[in-house]
Design a protein around this motif. Structure first.
Motif, PDB file in Angstrom:
ATOM      1  N   PRO A   9      40.484  35.696  42.087  1.00 20.70           N
ATOM      2  CA  PRO A   9      39.336  36.469  41.620  1.00 20.70           C
ATOM      3  C   PRO A   9      39.759  37.667  40.786  1.00 20.70           C
ATOM      4  CG  PRO A   9      39.796  37.033  43.884  1.00 20.70           C
ATOM      5  CD  PRO A   9      40.751  35.920  43.526  1.00 20.70           C
ATOM      6  N   LEU A  10      38.837  38.109  39.973  1.00 19.40           N
ATOM      7  CA  LEU A  10      38.975  39.390  39.315  1.00 19.40           C
ATOM      8  C   LEU A  10      38.689  40.460  40.361  1.00 19.40           C
ATOM      9  CD1 LEU A  10      39.259  41.258  36.841  1.00 19.40           C
ATOM     10  CD2 LEU A  10      36.790  40.912  36.436  1.00 19.40           C
ATOM     11  N   THR A  11      39.683  41.292  40.669  1.00 12.22           N
ATOM     12  CA  THR A  11      39.544  42.297  41.725  1.00 12.22           C
ATOM     13  C   THR A  11      39.339  43.662  41.089  1.00 12.22           C
ATOM     14  OG1 THR A  11      40.957  41.002  43.186  1.00 12.22           O
ATOM     15  CG2 THR A  11      40.638  43.321  43.734  1.00 12.22           C
ATOM     16  N   VAL A  12      38.237  44.330  41.496  1.00 13.35           N
ATOM     17  CA  VAL A  12      37.897  45.642  40.928  1.00 13.35           C
ATOM     18  C   VAL A  12      37.450  46.576  42.041  1.00 13.35           C
ATOM     19  CG1 VAL A  12      37.219  44.664  38.693  1.00 13.35           C
ATOM     20  CG2 VAL A  12      35.516  44.947  40.505  1.00 13.35           C
ATOM     21  N   GLN A  13      37.459  47.877  41.734  1.00 10.34           N
ATOM     22  CA  GLN A  13      36.923  48.873  42.657  1.00 10.34           C
ATOM     23  C   GLN A  13      35.406  48.987  42.480  1.00 10.34           C
ATOM     24  OE1 GLN A  13      38.608  50.905  45.083  1.00 10.34           O
ATOM     25  NE2 GLN A  13      40.046  49.227  44.745  1.00 10.34           N
ATOM     26  N   SER A  14      34.950  48.916  41.249  1.00  9.71           N
ATOM     27  CA  SER A  14      33.515  49.043  40.996  1.00  9.71           C
ATOM     28  C   SER A  14      33.154  48.363  39.685  1.00  9.71           C
ATOM     29  CB  SER A  14      33.095  50.508  40.958  1.00  9.71           C
ATOM     30  OG  SER A  14      33.688  51.177  39.853  1.00  9.71           O
ATOM     31  N   SER A  27      31.598  29.828  36.729  1.00  9.55           N
ATOM     32  CA  SER A  27      32.792  29.217  37.348  1.00  9.55           C
ATOM     33  C   SER A  27      33.941  30.212  37.415  1.00  9.55           C
ATOM     34  CB  SER A  27      33.219  27.971  36.557  1.00  9.55           C
ATOM     35  OG  SER A  27      32.220  26.998  36.572  1.00  9.55           O
ATOM     36  N   SER A  28      33.643  31.374  37.996  1.00  6.78           N
ATOM     37  CA  SER A  28      34.638  32.436  38.108  1.00  6.78           C
ATOM     38  C   SER A  28      34.510  33.084  39.474  1.00  6.78           C
ATOM     39  CB  SER A  28      34.439  33.475  36.999  1.00  6.78           C
ATOM     40  OG  SER A  28      34.553  32.874  35.718  1.00  6.78           O
ATOM     41  N   ALA A  29      35.376  34.067  39.762  1.00  6.38           N
ATOM     42  CA  ALA A  29      35.350  34.759  41.046  1.00  6.38           C
ATOM     43  C   ALA A  29      35.513  36.251  40.807  1.00  6.38           C
ATOM     44  CB  ALA A  29      36.452  34.245  41.955  1.00  6.38           C
ATOM     45  N   LEU A  30      34.788  37.044  41.660  1.00  5.17           N
ATOM     46  CA  LEU A  30      34.818  38.492  41.538  1.00  5.17           C
ATOM     47  C   LEU A  30      34.991  39.079  42.936  1.00  5.17           C
ATOM     48  CD1 LEU A  30      34.450  41.091  39.819  1.00  5.17           C
ATOM     49  CD2 LEU A  30      31.976  40.869  40.255  1.00  5.17           C
ATOM     50  N   GLN A  31      35.967  39.972  43.107  1.00  9.01           N
ATOM     51  CA  GLN A  31      36.237  40.638  44.378  1.00  9.01           C
ATOM     52  C   GLN A  31      35.958  42.128  44.202  1.00  9.01           C
ATOM     53  OE1 GLN A  31      37.191  39.274  47.340  1.00  9.01           O
ATOM     54  NE2 GLN A  31      37.076  41.287  48.309  1.00  9.01           N
ATOM     55  N   LEU A  32      34.993  42.656  45.015  1.00  4.11           N
ATOM     56  CA  LEU A  32      34.605  44.062  44.943  1.00  4.11           C
ATOM     57  C   LEU A  32      35.263  44.794  46.103  1.00  4.11           C
ATOM     58  CD1 LEU A  32      30.805  43.433  44.239  1.00  4.11           C
ATOM     59  CD2 LEU A  32      32.556  44.068  42.564  1.00  4.11           C
ATOM     60  N   VAL A  53      31.237  35.643  44.494  1.00  8.03           N
ATOM     61  CA  VAL A  53      31.250  37.103  44.503  1.00  8.03           C
ATOM     62  C   VAL A  53      31.455  37.538  45.946  1.00  8.03           C
ATOM     63  CG1 VAL A  53      29.973  39.222  44.050  1.00  8.03           C
ATOM     64  CG2 VAL A  53      29.750  37.273  42.487  1.00  8.03           C
ATOM     65  N   ALA A  54      32.507  38.340  46.189  1.00 14.15           N
ATOM     66  CA  ALA A  54      32.836  38.782  47.545  1.00 14.15           C
ATOM     67  C   ALA A  54      33.195  40.264  47.514  1.00 14.15           C
ATOM     68  CB  ALA A  54      33.977  37.952  48.104  1.00 14.15           C
ATOM     69  N   GLY A  55      33.299  40.838  48.728  1.00 13.32           N
ATOM     70  CA  GLY A  55      33.706  42.234  48.792  1.00 13.32           C
ATOM     71  C   GLY A  55      32.807  43.080  49.662  1.00 13.32           C
TER      72      GLY A  55
END
Length: 561
Positions: A9-14, A27-32, A53-55
């Motif tokens: 996943p793309l991992t971000v703070q915000s 078809s992607s992933a996002l980690q908050l 989308v997770a986090g």
């Protein structure tokens, strides 16, 4: 993000999506990973397609009017806030929502059109959930807000309202079902005011619990409760200024099938069908009345047990076993405020009726098909008309209050096989000592319908036409009971019909077992014995050819030695 894959996943703070901005994931992933309160802030539009989308947290509508369009994939964060300072909308058209808690704030709307919803849903302040499809797998817990179930399925049930965690009472939650199917348990009004209105669709639940502020209105569709419907009451307010609230069930249309109903609140039925497989129990007290009102529709139960305040003005009530009507710490000697069961219309079909310390008022506008009637310190209050019951059993001092100046006939079955342990007092009687008057109380079809002991337990109080006092009962050959004056009845003769083919029709009334002579005269001075009859039934019908060679003819009767 376009087809970046879901393995890494793309991992971000915000993430900040402001007004007039949009972000789309395919078809992607996002980690908050940002702290709570940061995460993803949506004041514009976010679109999720076949993505993960997770986090920690997502806010929709906090920094501006925002929209989250969840088309497919998985969303799995700790908290999603929808609404708040600005309006927010979360549209789920597919996928799987596994959020820890979805918070619907004021101005926040969640639309579930398809897919699976596993999150805990909480309405802290005025949010809206509209379900037109999909599957709600978790309980819908409303503190302040509305749930519209228009389609799809709910398996988690509803709590409306839920506690806010510290004040306890004070929420308000409304559920309106116009379609779909609700399979989960229902808890309404446990922590404030909660309502559920079913006008279409299916509500198939294991239980329904109505707290002091809970109401359920069935206006169409089909409700099946595999367990029990239970309503309770509660006091709210300070000790010096409290208010009693009780759960309320209203049936206007549709069908209800339930195992048992136990009510400490009101029940109002104006239509539809309620089939209770077991017991319908409505319990109140002298100070806290429970009102059961049947104005229309059909109510069927194996047993009905009511404790204060039941009325039927229409519809059909069928009790296949026993109907018990009782009042706490009361009886016919207690202050009277009106009948506890008022039957003024519709039809009552019941196998057995038990009256305990209560009054039963009924009118000729209602139809009664009743089996045995047992009275324990109870009263009957009929209005004008004909009323028929089965066998009567009197277990303690009871009373029949007849309507003054109106025709009233009450029929009972043969009671000679039952044992009475109480007295039956009859008041306001204004019938005929010979039977067949304006007031008639009849047992069976003949004088054997009551035993000598039972007859001695019946008294007439101040009957009309006699000196004030209490009189024992006597039974006529027809089974009718009348006051016993202790003296032979004065014989009475009257014309009972018109002349037919030169035949005169007379009726002589007097004591059973006595012989009466009938005399005739042409001038009221000279009398001749015409005929005599033994009175075997209380009434002697006479039809004889009348002489035709006299301009006038008079008749009189007298007791023969």
């Amino acid at each position: 993000m376009d087809h970046a894959g879901t393995q890494i996943p793309l991992t971000v703070q915000s993430v900040l999506i402001e007004s007039n901005s949009a972000m789309t994931m395919i078809s992607s992933a996002l980690q908050l990973n940002g702290p709570n309160g940061v995460g993803m802030q949506i004041g514009g539009e976010f679109n999720q397609n076949d993505s993960v989308v997770a986090g920690r947290q997502i806010n929709v509508g906090y920094i501006g009017p925002g929209a989250y369009n969840f088309n497919s994939g998985v969303i799995s964060v700790e908290h999603v806030w929808v609404g708040g300072p600005f309006s927010g909308i979360f549209n789920q058209m597919g996928g799987s929502n596994s959020v820890g808690i979805v918070h619907l704030e004021n101005g926040g709307t969640y639309n579930l059109e398809d897919g699976d919803f596993f999150a805990t849903l909480y309405f802290p302040d005025g949010g809206l959930l509209r379900q037109t499809g999909g599957r709600m797998e978790a309980p819908v817990t409303i503190h302040k807000g509305t749930y519209l179930l228009e389609g799809g399925s709910n398996y988690g049930g509803v709590v409306a309202p839920t506690s806010d965690g510290w004040t306890g009472w004070g929420g308000s939650g409304d559920v309106v079902q116009t379609g779909g199917t609700n399979f989960g348990p229902l808890y309404l009004g446990m922590n404030g005011y909660g309502s559920y209105t079913l006008s279409n669709g299916f509500c198939i639940t294991p239980t329904l619990t109505l707290g002091g502020g809970g109401t359920f209105a069935l206006r169409g569709g089909c409700q099946t409760v595999n367990g029990d419907i239970h309503s309770t009451g509660t006091y709210i307010g300070r000790a010096s200024d409290t208010e009693w609230l009780a759960g309320y069930y209203s049936l206007e249309a549709g069908t209800l099938s339930v195992s048992n109903m136990s009510l400490e609140g009101d029940y109002n039925q104006s239509g539809g069908t309620n089939h209770v497989a077991g017991s319908f129990v409505a319990r109140g007290s002298v100070s806290l009345s429970v009102h059961v009102r049947l104005r229309g529709g059909v109510l069927i139960a194996n047993d009905v047990d009511t404790y204060c305040g039941i009325s039927q003005s229409g519809g059909l009530m069928i009790v296949t076993n026993q109907f018990t009507i009782s009042r706490e710490n009361s009886g016919i000697g207690m202050p009277y405020f009106g009948p506890d069961f008022s039957l003024t219309g519709g039809e009552l079909v019941v196998s057995n009726i038990l009256l305990k310390g209560t009054y039963f008022g009924f009118s000729s506008e209602a139809r009664i098909q009743a089996g045995a009637l047992e009275m324990q310190s109870a009263g009957l209050m009929p209005t004008a008309g004909f009323h028929q019951f089965g066998e009567l059993k009197v277990d303690s001092l009871s009373i029949v209050v007849l309507p003054p100046a109106e025709f009233c006939l009450i029929g009972f079955g043969n009671c000679s096989h039952s044992v009475w342990s109480g007295k039956l007092i009859i008041t306001n009687w204004s019938g005929s000592l010979y039977g067949g008057g304006s007031h008639q109380i009849i047992f069976g079809t003949d004088s054997d319908a009551l035993t000598t002991q039972q007859l001695s337990q019946i008294q007439f109080q101040n009957p009309a036409g006699l000196a004030p006092g209490t009189y024992p009962a006597r039974i006529l050959a027809t089974g009718e009971i009348v006051p016993d004056t202790g003296a032979p009845l004065a014989p009475k003769i009257e014309i009972s019909g018109e002349l037919t083919n030169d035949a005169i029709q007379l009726r002589v009334e007097g004591d059973i077992g006595q012989t009466y002579g009938i005399e005739s005269s042409t001038d009221l001075v000279h009398w001749l014995m015409w005929t005599s009859y033994l009175n075997a039934s209380g009434t002697i019908p006479i039809s004889e050819n009348a002489p035709t060679n006299f301009p006038q003819l008079f008749y009189r009767t007298r007791l023969l030695p």
